[in-house]
Motif scaffolding. Structure first.
Motif, PDB file in Angstrom:
ATOM      1  N   GLY A 124       5.693 -35.579  48.972  1.00  0.00           N
ATOM      2  CA  GLY A 124       5.464 -35.975  50.388  1.00  0.00           C
ATOM      3  C   GLY A 124       6.398 -36.943  50.950  1.00  0.00           C
ATOM      4  N   PHE A 125       6.943 -37.856  49.979  1.00  0.00           N
ATOM      5  CA  PHE A 125       8.153 -38.796  50.523  1.00  0.00           C
ATOM      6  C   PHE A 125       9.161 -38.744  49.366  1.00  0.00           C
ATOM      7  N   LEU A 126      10.356 -38.912  49.973  1.00  0.00           N
ATOM      8  CA  LEU A 126      11.563 -39.128  49.144  1.00  0.00           C
ATOM      9  C   LEU A 126      12.413 -40.290  49.285  1.00  0.00           C
ATOM     10  N   ARG A 127      12.682 -40.973  47.875  1.00  0.00           N
ATOM     11  CA  ARG A 127      13.212 -42.198  47.754  1.00  0.00           C
ATOM     12  C   ARG A 127      14.635 -41.911  47.388  1.00  0.00           C
ATOM     13  N   MET A 128      15.699 -42.242  47.963  1.00  0.00           N
ATOM     14  CA  MET A 128      16.748 -41.984  47.401  1.00  0.00           C
ATOM     15  C   MET A 128      17.622 -43.278  47.003  1.00  0.00           C
ATOM     16  N   CYS A 129      17.675 -43.321  45.649  1.00  0.00           N
ATOM     17  CA  CYS A 129      17.868 -44.638  44.948  1.00  0.00           C
ATOM     18  C   CYS A 129      19.002 -44.394  44.170  1.00  0.00           C
ATOM     19  N   GLN A 130      19.792 -43.262  44.207  1.00  0.00           N
ATOM     20  CA  GLN A 130      20.786 -42.808  43.216  1.00  0.00           C
ATOM     21  C   GLN A 130      22.106 -43.561  43.188  1.00  0.00           C
ATOM     22  N   GLY A 131      22.225 -44.806  43.941  1.00  0.00           N
ATOM     23  CA  GLY A 131      23.692 -45.459  43.931  1.00  0.00           C
ATOM     24  C   GLY A 131      24.496 -44.721  45.163  1.00  0.00           C
ATOM     25  N   THR A 156       4.323 -37.647  58.698  1.00  0.00           N
ATOM     26  CA  THR A 156       5.775 -37.444  58.856  1.00  0.00           C
ATOM     27  C   THR A 156       6.362 -38.437  59.820  1.00  0.00           C
ATOM     28  N   VAL A 157       7.488 -39.040  59.226  1.00  0.00           N
ATOM     29  CA  VAL A 157       8.270 -40.041  60.113  1.00  0.00           C
ATOM     30  C   VAL A 157       9.671 -39.669  60.094  1.00  0.00           C
ATOM     31  N   VAL A 158      10.445 -39.286  61.205  1.00  0.00           N
ATOM     32  CA  VAL A 158      11.853 -38.963  61.449  1.00  0.00           C
ATOM     33  C   VAL A 158      12.543 -39.822  62.412  1.00  0.00           C
ATOM     34  N   PRO A 159      13.642 -40.283  61.847  1.00  0.00           N
ATOM     35  CA  PRO A 159      14.553 -40.892  63.088  1.00  0.00           C
ATOM     36  C   PRO A 159      15.146 -39.888  63.903  1.00  0.00           C
ATOM     37  N   ALA A 160      15.089 -40.179  65.217  1.00  0.00           N
ATOM     38  CA  ALA A 160      15.374 -39.274  66.136  1.00  0.00           C
ATOM     39  C   ALA A 160      16.091 -40.049  67.355  1.00  0.00           C
ATOM     40  N   LEU A 161      17.205 -39.690  67.976  1.00  0.00           N
ATOM     41  CA  LEU A 161      17.987 -40.331  68.895  1.00  0.00           C
ATOM     42  C   LEU A 161      17.112 -40.408  70.250  1.00  0.00           C
ATOM     43  N   ARG A 162      17.096 -41.434  70.652  1.00  0.00           N
ATOM     44  CA  ARG A 162      16.235 -41.806  72.140  1.00  0.00           C
ATOM     45  C   ARG A 162      17.219 -41.006  73.304  1.00  0.00           C
ATOM     46  N   MET A 180      17.292 -44.935  56.730  1.00  0.00           N
ATOM     47  CA  MET A 180      16.928 -43.787  56.955  1.00  0.00           C
ATOM     48  C   MET A 180      18.115 -43.048  57.776  1.00  0.00           C
ATOM     49  N   ILE A 181      17.847 -41.572  58.002  1.00  0.00           N
ATOM     50  CA  ILE A 181      19.062 -40.882  58.673  1.00  0.00           C
ATOM     51  C   ILE A 181      18.389 -39.994  59.701  1.00  0.00           C
ATOM     52  N   SER A 182      19.246 -39.841  60.730  1.00  0.00           N
ATOM     53  CA  SER A 182      18.574 -39.082  61.835  1.00  0.00           C
ATOM     54  C   SER A 182      18.331 -37.581  61.428  1.00  0.00           C
ATOM     55  N   GLY A 183      17.085 -37.258  61.882  1.00  0.00           N
ATOM     56  CA  GLY A 183      16.711 -35.686  61.476  1.00  0.00           C
ATOM     57  C   GLY A 183      16.167 -35.455  60.252  1.00  0.00           C
ATOM     58  N   VAL A 184      16.141 -36.420  59.341  1.00  0.00           N
ATOM     59  CA  VAL A 184      15.679 -36.152  57.848  1.00  0.00           C
ATOM     60  C   VAL A 184      14.638 -36.712  57.713  1.00  0.00           C
ATOM     61  N   PRO A 185      13.218 -36.161  57.718  1.00  0.00           N
ATOM     62  CA  PRO A 185      12.124 -36.749  57.607  1.00  0.00           C
ATOM     63  C   PRO A 185      11.405 -37.360  56.319  1.00  0.00           C
ATOM     64  N   ASN A 186      10.653 -38.193  56.395  1.00  0.00           N
ATOM     65  CA  ASN A 186      10.040 -38.892  55.189  1.00  0.00           C
ATOM     66  C   ASN A 186      11.172 -39.209  53.901  1.00  0.00           C
ATOM     67  N   MET A 187      12.198 -39.411  54.509  1.00  0.00           N
ATOM     68  CA  MET A 187      13.275 -40.124  53.447  1.00  0.00           C
ATOM     69  C   MET A 187      13.790 -41.537  53.798  1.00  0.00           C
TER      70      MET A 187
END
Length: 504
Positions: free
Chosen positions: A151-158, A435-441, A392-399
């Motif tokens: 359901g959710f992705l955590r990018m902790c790869q360095g 779901t949560v996603v960054p989106a430009l206003r 977080m990154i624009s347009g990339v949900p739940n990360m």
């Protein structure tokens, strides 16, 4: 981080792919960031399912990758340690001691069963219909292909390529008859006893390696293109020694020392911005007493950049300077013209003869481990995306991704990111969102997408080489990042979770 179960259609297995099931949260990377995220999952969300996938065959991230002689922290361990677990030991620690510390966290939180080593993520795909990630994985030992959903992705790869270190293609390399090694892939059987060694570089790796190998080598030459700023703190801070003598409880010592080192770094950061000439004078005055008599300070120890534009290079107890005074180490400041059969020829015409050349030339940035991302079937080009507060990154949900500080201790931000994730999760539950996603206003329609980092802010070679491959930043909040800890420890907990974030 609400529980999401994918639909039957999205979980249909390919014939040669084994379905490993669904977890609430999938963490990529078992280094300092990933273990920190796993600790918070265990302690704050005991009812959630999670797993950690690590491409390497053991824990530690950079501390597993880098096992060259003398490897040690270039940050103090009182701020490099996690907030929840006091560091017990000297301020500057060897790589093995840091791995032991991480092992304690893994054992105390019973994380071993949640970490799968040798599991390389080869692609991730988001489905809005399922509100879930599909994560494709290859096992290193068997080559077997696996699939997880989360359901959710955590990018902790360095943030750098652990498999392929950066090494310039110098002319004449094929003629060199000696041994060429990189600290990132150090051979276990390399014996430097009685050997002439040239170490190319002047950053933390070089200054860590040089005094360690000088104990056995016939002579070590550190070849640098340009000088760095050095700082020679004691391995054990005087205040820490005083507190230990007073039998102060370890958790008190930890908090006091964290505050001490944080205040010191805050002041250095302030001077670097507001009074760089004063900081330059301070750093030079601190270093000069350590140098051998007759050293050409202007040539070998006066950097071309302003202080704090790159990370300060720590030389604990001045060990590299001591090796210079003893004659075991010398410094050459010049550019490489070519390699010869016997060594390295520099622009002045001198040939530095070497049995072994160590290219301590750094690493290359890696965007989320170079893992391909897709959102609803469309590939994600991160060079066209913008960061939301470095989280977080624009347009990339739940990360949510973890990127620590470039000049302060990395782990200070690990704790702040985990605080943010908890707050975001609570906000999603209050809104009933999956779901949560960054989106430009609307007001961001004309916002320029700036390079990942401004050269005037930070100019180390690996940043300049790789910033065109990275995601972007904006010229306004909340689309900025790479702030100092002094600012973020106030602003991140207060960040508006409805500003630039959409919930579904």
């Amino acid at each position: 981080m609400t529980t999401t179960v994918p639909t039957e259609q999205s979980s249909t297995a390919e014939p040669d792919v084994r379905d490993e099931g669904h977890v609430d949260v999938l963490i990529v990377g078992a280094g300092v960031s990933g273990i920190g995220a796993a600790h918070r999952m265990r302690t704050s969300y005991p009812d959630r399912t999670f797993i950690v996938l690590e491409a390497k065959d053991d824990r530690g991230g950079t501390w597993w990758t880098h096992r060259f002689p003398g490897v040690r922290s270039d940050s103090d361990l009182f701020t490099y340690g996690y907030r929840h677990k006091p560091w017990r030991g000297p301020s500057i620690a060897a790589g093995g001691a840091i791995l032991d510390y991480l092992d304690e966290v893994i054992e105390e939180d019973d994380l071993a069963s949640r970490i799968r080593y040798g599991h390389r993520v080869t692609g991730v795909e988001w489905s809005s219909a399922d509100a879930a990630w599909t994560v494709h994985v290859t096992r290193a030992d068997t080559g077997e292909r696996l699939r997880f959903t989360a359901g959710f992705l955590r990018m902790c790869q360095g943030y750098y390529d652990h498999d392929t270190p950066h090494r310039p293609q110098w002319p004449g390399l094929d003629r060199y008859e000696g041994v060429l090694v990189h600290p990132q892939s150090w051979p276990d059987d390399l014996d430097l006893t009685g050997k002439r060694v040239v170490v190319i570089g002047s950053g933390s790796t070089a200054t860590t390696l040089v005094p360690a190998i000088a104990e056995k080598a016939a002579h070590v030459t550190m070849l640098q293109r340009s000088p760095s700023y050095y700082f020679a703190p004691p391995t054990t801070h005087e205040l820490a020694a005083q507190l230990e003598a007073l039998d102060v409880p370890p958790e008190w010592t930890y908090e006091i020392m964290r505050r001490q080192y944080t205040a010191q770094l805050d002041e250095i950061a302030r001077l670097g911005t507001e009074a760089p000439a004063d900081l330059h004078a301070f750093l030079m005055a601190e270093m000069l007493p350590h140098l051998p008599e007759g050293t050409d300070v202007e040539k070998h120890f006066t950097p071309r950049y302003r202080p704090w534009q790159q990370r300060l290079v720590m030389v604990p107890d001045g060990d590299m300077f001591a090796a210079m005074r003893d004659g075991a180490v010398s410094i050459v400041t010049d550019t490489i013209e070519e390699f010869t059969e016997k060594g390295v020829k520099v622009a002045s015409g001198e040939v530095l003869e070497a049995d072994v050349v160590v290219s301590a030339t750094g690493f290359d940035l890696s965007v989320f481990g170079d893992i391909p991302f897709r959102v609803d079937g469309e590939p994600v080009d991160f060079t066209e995306r913008v960061t939301w507060r470095g989280l977080m990154i624009s347009g990339v949900p739940n990360m949510v991704y973890t990127f620590g500080y470039l000049r302060h201790s990395w782990t200070l931000r690990v704790d702040l990111v985990e605080d943010f994730v908890e707050r975001l999760d609570a906000h999603m539950r209050e809104r009933g969102a999956r779901t949560v996603v960054p989106a430009l206003r609307p007001q961001d329609a004309d916002m320029p997408l700036l390079p990942w980092i401004d050269e005037d802010n930070f100019s180390s070679g690996y940043v300049m080489r790789g910033r065109d491959r990275m995601f972007r930043r904006g010229d306004r909040e909340p689309w900025t990042h790479l702030k100092e800890y002094a600012q973020e420890r106030e602003t991140m907990p207060a960040a508006d979770l409805d500003d630039g974030l959409e919930y579904r």
